[in-house]
Design a protein around this motif. Structure first.
Motif, PDB file in Angstrom:
ATOM      1  N   GLY A  11       0.842  -1.210   0.000  1.00 32.39           N
ATOM      2  CA  GLY A  11       0.000   0.000   0.000  1.00 32.39           C
ATOM      3  C   GLY A  11       0.864   1.240   0.000  1.00 32.39           C
ATOM      4  O   GLY A  11       0.653   2.178  -0.768  1.00 32.39           O
ATOM      5  N   ALA A  12       1.881   1.224   0.873  1.00 40.28           N
ATOM      6  CA  ALA A  12       2.757   2.400   1.002  1.00 40.28           C
ATOM      7  C   ALA A  12       3.495   2.659  -0.311  1.00 40.28           C
ATOM      8  O   ALA A  12       3.653   3.800  -0.735  1.00 40.28           O
ATOM      9  N   LEU A  13       3.876   1.542  -0.941  1.00 41.41           N
ATOM     10  CA  LEU A  13       4.603   1.672  -2.202  1.00 41.41           C
ATOM     11  C   LEU A  13       3.718   2.314  -3.278  1.00 41.41           C
ATOM     12  O   LEU A  13       4.124   3.238  -3.975  1.00 41.41           O
ATOM     13  N   VAL A  14       2.481   1.828  -3.361  1.00 48.30           N
ATOM     14  CA  VAL A  14       1.543   2.368  -4.354  1.00 48.30           C
ATOM     15  C   VAL A  14       1.339   3.853  -4.090  1.00 48.30           C
ATOM     16  O   VAL A  14       1.362   4.693  -4.998  1.00 48.30           O
ATOM     17  N   LEU A  15       1.166   4.194  -2.816  1.00 46.38           N
ATOM     18  CA  LEU A  15       0.942   5.589  -2.439  1.00 46.38           C
ATOM     19  C   LEU A  15       2.147   6.445  -2.825  1.00 46.38           C
ATOM     20  O   LEU A  15       2.011   7.534  -3.386  1.00 46.38           O
ATOM     21  N   ALA A  16       3.339   5.893  -2.527  1.00 42.70           N
ATOM     22  CA  ALA A  16       4.559   6.654  -2.826  1.00 42.70           C
ATOM     23  C   ALA A  16       4.687   6.897  -4.328  1.00 42.70           C
ATOM     24  O   ALA A  16       4.996   8.004  -4.759  1.00 42.70           O
ATOM     25  N   VAL A  17       4.386   5.845  -5.119  1.00 43.94           N
ATOM     26  CA  VAL A  17       4.483   6.011  -6.569  1.00 43.94           C
ATOM     27  C   VAL A  17       3.472   7.051  -7.043  1.00 43.94           C
ATOM     28  O   VAL A  17       3.767   7.927  -7.851  1.00 43.94           O
ATOM     29  N   PHE A  18       2.259   6.983  -6.469  1.00 44.84           N
ATOM     30  CA  PHE A  18       1.209   7.917  -6.841  1.00 44.84           C
ATOM     31  C   PHE A  18       1.643   9.360  -6.539  1.00 44.84           C
ATOM     32  O   PHE A  18       1.536  10.253  -7.367  1.00 44.84           O
ATOM     33  N   LEU A  20       4.661  10.492  -6.057  1.00 44.99           N
ATOM     34  CA  LEU A  20       5.811  10.887  -6.874  1.00 44.99           C
ATOM     35  C   LEU A  20       5.331  11.329  -8.268  1.00 44.99           C
ATOM     36  O   LEU A  20       5.746  12.360  -8.784  1.00 44.99           O
ATOM     37  N   ARG A  21       4.408  10.533  -8.816  1.00 43.57           N
ATOM     38  CA  ARG A  21       3.887  10.893 -10.145  1.00 43.57           C
ATOM     39  C   ARG A  21       3.182  12.226 -10.098  1.00 43.57           C
ATOM     40  O   ARG A  21       3.348  13.077 -10.963  1.00 43.57           O
ATOM     41  N   LYS A  22       2.369  12.427  -9.072  1.00 45.85           N
ATOM     42  CA  LYS A  22       1.660  13.698  -8.897  1.00 45.85           C
ATOM     43  C   LYS A  22       2.656  14.848  -8.846  1.00 45.85           C
ATOM     44  O   LYS A  22       2.478  15.883  -9.480  1.00 45.85           O
ATOM     45  N   PHE A  23       3.698  14.610  -8.057  1.00 45.28           N
ATOM     46  CA  PHE A  23       4.695  15.658  -7.854  1.00 45.28           C
ATOM     47  C   PHE A  23       5.394  16.001  -9.174  1.00 45.28           C
ATOM     48  O   PHE A  23       5.563  17.161  -9.530  1.00 45.28           O
ATOM     49  N   LEU A  24       5.749  14.942  -9.916  1.00 47.63           N
ATOM     50  CA  LEU A  24       6.426  15.194 -11.194  1.00 47.63           C
ATOM     51  C   LEU A  24       5.498  15.892 -12.197  1.00 47.63           C
ATOM     52  O   LEU A  24       5.892  16.826 -12.884  1.00 47.63           O
ATOM     53  N   ASP A  25       4.233  15.459 -12.208  1.00 50.06           N
ATOM     54  CA  ASP A  25       3.247  16.111 -13.084  1.00 50.06           C
ATOM     55  C   ASP A  25       3.136  17.583 -12.733  1.00 50.06           C
ATOM     56  O   ASP A  25       3.061  18.453 -13.594  1.00 50.06           O
ATOM     57  N   PHE A  26       3.114  17.823 -11.430  1.00 47.12           N
ATOM     58  CA  PHE A  26       2.975  19.180 -10.929  1.00 47.12           C
ATOM     59  C   PHE A  26       4.154  20.035 -11.380  1.00 47.12           C
ATOM     60  O   PHE A  26       3.993  21.141 -11.894  1.00 47.12           O
ATOM     61  N   ARG A  27       5.367  19.465 -11.217  1.00 47.29           N
ATOM     62  CA  ARG A  27       6.573  20.206 -11.629  1.00 47.29           C
ATOM     63  C   ARG A  27       6.553  20.507 -13.120  1.00 47.29           C
ATOM     64  O   ARG A  27       6.871  21.604 -13.555  1.00 47.29           O
ATOM     65  N   ARG A  28       6.118  19.499 -13.875  1.00 43.57           N
ATOM     66  CA  ARG A  28       6.086  19.667 -15.314  1.00 43.57           C
ATOM     67  C   ARG A  28       5.055  20.745 -15.686  1.00 43.57           C
ATOM     68  O   ARG A  28       5.310  21.613 -16.511  1.00 43.57           O
ATOM     69  N   ARG A  40      -0.539  27.472  -5.747  1.00 46.00           N
ATOM     70  CA  ARG A  40      -0.311  26.174  -6.406  1.00 46.00           C
ATOM     71  C   ARG A  40      -0.891  25.050  -5.594  1.00 46.00           C
ATOM     72  O   ARG A  40      -0.742  25.043  -4.380  1.00 46.00           O
ATOM     73  N   THR A  41      -1.469  24.087  -6.265  1.00 44.66           N
ATOM     74  CA  THR A  41      -1.917  22.891  -5.544  1.00 44.66           C
ATOM     75  C   THR A  41      -1.712  21.655  -6.398  1.00 44.66           C
ATOM     76  O   THR A  41      -1.690  21.736  -7.616  1.00 44.66           O
ATOM     77  N   LEU A  42      -1.585  20.531  -5.707  1.00 47.95           N
ATOM     78  CA  LEU A  42      -1.423  19.263  -6.417  1.00 47.95           C
ATOM     79  C   LEU A  42      -2.704  18.877  -7.133  1.00 47.95           C
ATOM     80  O   LEU A  42      -2.691  18.306  -8.197  1.00 47.95           O
ATOM     81  N   PHE A  43      -3.832  19.181  -6.460  1.00 44.96           N
ATOM     82  CA  PHE A  43      -5.116  18.794  -7.042  1.00 44.96           C
ATOM     83  C   PHE A  43      -5.793  20.018  -7.635  1.00 44.96           C
ATOM     84  O   PHE A  43      -5.586  21.130  -7.152  1.00 44.96           O
TER      85      PHE A  43
END
Ligand code: HEM
Length: 519
Positions: A11-18, A20-28, A40-43
């Motif tokens: 579960g923690a791994l899935v959350l971390a990947v999620f 991380l992806r959110k964060f990278l999308d946000f940066r992009r 700025r917000t993630l959502f």
């Protein structure tokens, strides 16, 4: 135990990947707009389940935040954007249709369409909003308010209205009933449903338009069997559809029309007149549009009128100026006529100033159809070009625009006079603008000017004194009376501003004064 640990780890791994992806999308995403400063917000604001504003996480209920923070986010960010670029360019900035799904209750329609489908609908619908319809709107609004004076308020000197929307909602509902549907409903009608119905037209309309969000959240079968409010919604929905079908059938069978220039009649005539069947709207398409006239047309106007009365009560000097302006045209207390519309410029200024401060539609969603860019300036006058990649959601922030000190002197103040001279039209977008601007603007202006003019010509609006609020300062009183709340629907729709403010604490009295008592 071992199994448990593994699933927690997974579960923690899935959350971390999620994350991380959110964060990278946000940066992009931030980089794609050259890291423009701002909140700025993630959502995004489409993430409606977490209604609080947390920097970096969630924007909160965007519409409400927009209304309260007005220009603040831009001031803090330091850069402005004008809406004209977005509003004027329909092809470059079409509407994202997702947020409009809720408006498909009765079928496809003008508001919830784009592209060729929108063009077809607009061509068919536009002629209904004619000069003749405007005249009907005026005459009927005046008639409805005289009916109120004569048959409801009667000879009382002081009329107490607990909640101002108890006055303005019925007014606009009766107007849309007759000028939208050709159905005259009187003030005293609401008690009895006609044969074949369990719910009156007025109630059905009210319940459906206020609870549209239910049908986005739940399937019909659940609404049919669910809680009492779900069942009430479902029953009203069914009955409203039935009422609309009855009107279509009655028009088709050539029964006498009560009014010939109502929107529904014109739409039916235009539709029947089409030769190519591909252009025709089905009954579903007709209902979809007529339903939209109601949703778009009555609560927006009702709430604007409500704010106008509260503002006039809070600013008695402004009310007096309005009264005097009306009296220069209506000196002999006669009925105002539609052809005099332009003489009531002061009423119009009050209406516009109200819309500037309380635009019912607080976010206008668009999405860029191509890679494009905006040019913006900061307070120092520096320019900056911001790329806008294809697919970017762009929201026109009406309150930000309406409170921008660059365009509006003393933006917090209620000063109708600013609309008597040339005002910055690009910074005033309560009806949106350009080709996708509100098609009912003339309708709404006509009805609101008629209603304001007739009521203020006869009554003075005051806020009733209540002992528990005796110690209040003006600012506190203003904040209490103008407190606004948007319902869930506004997040999805073009926003008929439901329940704009707390219903329980407001008392307004309309005092009937003989004319010569007014100083
Ligand atoms: C104070 C009153 C009103 C306000 C503030 C208002 C505001 C707006 C706004 C901002 C839009 C653009 C929405 C968007 O882009 O999502 C719009 C569109 C529309 N409005 Fe209004 N409106 C008002 C009254 C009315 C009335 C009285 C009617 C009809 C009787 C009406 C019918 C429509 C329709 C059909 C559209 C869609 C136009 C299109 O997409 O081509 N509105 N309105």
């Amino acid at each position: 135990m071992f199994e448990d640990n593994r699933s927690i780890l997974l579960g923690a791994l899935v959350l971390a990947v999620f994350l991380l992806r959110k964060f990278l999308d946000f940066r992009r995403a931030a980089a794609s707009v050259t890291n423009l400063p701002g909140f700025r917000t993630l959502f995004s604001d489409r993430f409606v389940w977490f209604p609080y504003r947390v920097n970096g996480i969630s924007p909160g209920v965007q519409s409400e935040i927009n209304l309260y923070r007005k220009y603040q986010d831009f001031e803090e960010g330091g850069w402005d954007i004008m809406a004209g670029d977005v509003i004027g360019a329909r092809a470059r900035f079409p509407k994202p249709l997702g947020p409009y799904k809720v408006l498909l209750t009765f079928g496809p329609n003008l508001v919830a369409s784009e592209g060729d489908e929108w063009k077809r609908q607009r061509k068919l619908v536009a002629p209904a909003f004619s000069e003749k319809n405007n005249k009907l709107v005026w005459d009927e609004t005046v008639r409805i308010i005289y009916d109120l004076f004569d048959n409801v308020w009667g000879t009382q000197d002081t009329v107490i209205v607990d909640n101002i929307t108890d006055l303005t909602v019925p007014i606009t509902l009766l107007v849309i009933g007759v000028a939208g549907f050709g159905r005259r409903i009187t003030w005293n009608e609401d008690a009895v449903a006609p044969e074949g119905h369990n719910i009156t037209f007025k109630d059905a309309l009210n319940v459906v338009s206020r609870n549209l969000f239910l049908q986005v959240l739940f399937p019909h079968w659940l609404l049919k069997w669910g809680t009492s409010s779900m069942r009430r919604f479902y029953a009203s929905y069914k009955e409203l559809g039935q009422y609309m079908q009855e009107i279509i059938d009655a028009r088709r069978s050539g029964e006498v029309k009560e009014e010939r220039h109502d929107l529904f009649s014109s739409l039916l005539d235009a539709n029947e007149g089409l030769i190519e069947s591909g252009e025709k709207l089905s009954d579903i398409g007709l209902m979809g549009n007529v339903f939209i006239f109601m949703v778009a047309g009555y609560e927006t106007s009702a709430h604007t009128l409500a704010y106008a009365f509260i503002l006039l009560a809070l600013y008695p000097d402004e009310q007096e100026k309005l009264y005097q302006a009306i009296k220069t045209t209506l000196s002999d207390d006669r009925t105002p006529e539609y052809h005099e519309f332009s003489s009531f410029a002061y009423s119009m200024a009050v209406f516009n100033e109200t819309l500037r401060l309380f635009p019912p539609v607080i976010t206008i969603p668009k999405q860029s159809a191509e890679d494009t860019s905006f040019t913006t300036t900061n307070a120092a006058g520096e320019k900056r070009t911001i790329p806008v990649p294809k697919g970017t959601y762009v929201t026109v922030h009406t309150p930000g625009l309406h409170n921008n000190p660059k365009y509006w002197v003393d933006p917090d103040a209620f000063k109708p006079e600013r609309f008597l001279t040339d005002y910055p039209r690009d910074a005033f977008l309560p009806f949106s603008g350009g080709p996708r601007g509100c098609i009912g603007r003339g309708f709404s202006e006509t009805e609101s000017i008629a209603a304001l003019t007739v009521i203020i010509s006869r009554y003075r609006v005051e806020v009733r004194d209540e002992p528990q609020f005796a110690g209040e300062t003006f600012e506190q009183r203003k904040a209490r009376l103008l407190r606004s709340k948007l319902s869930l629907t506004l997040l999805y729709t073009m926003g008929p501003g439901h329940d704009f403010y707390d219903h329980h604490h407001h008392h307004h009295s309309l005092e009937d004064l003989p004319q010569d008592d007014i100083p």
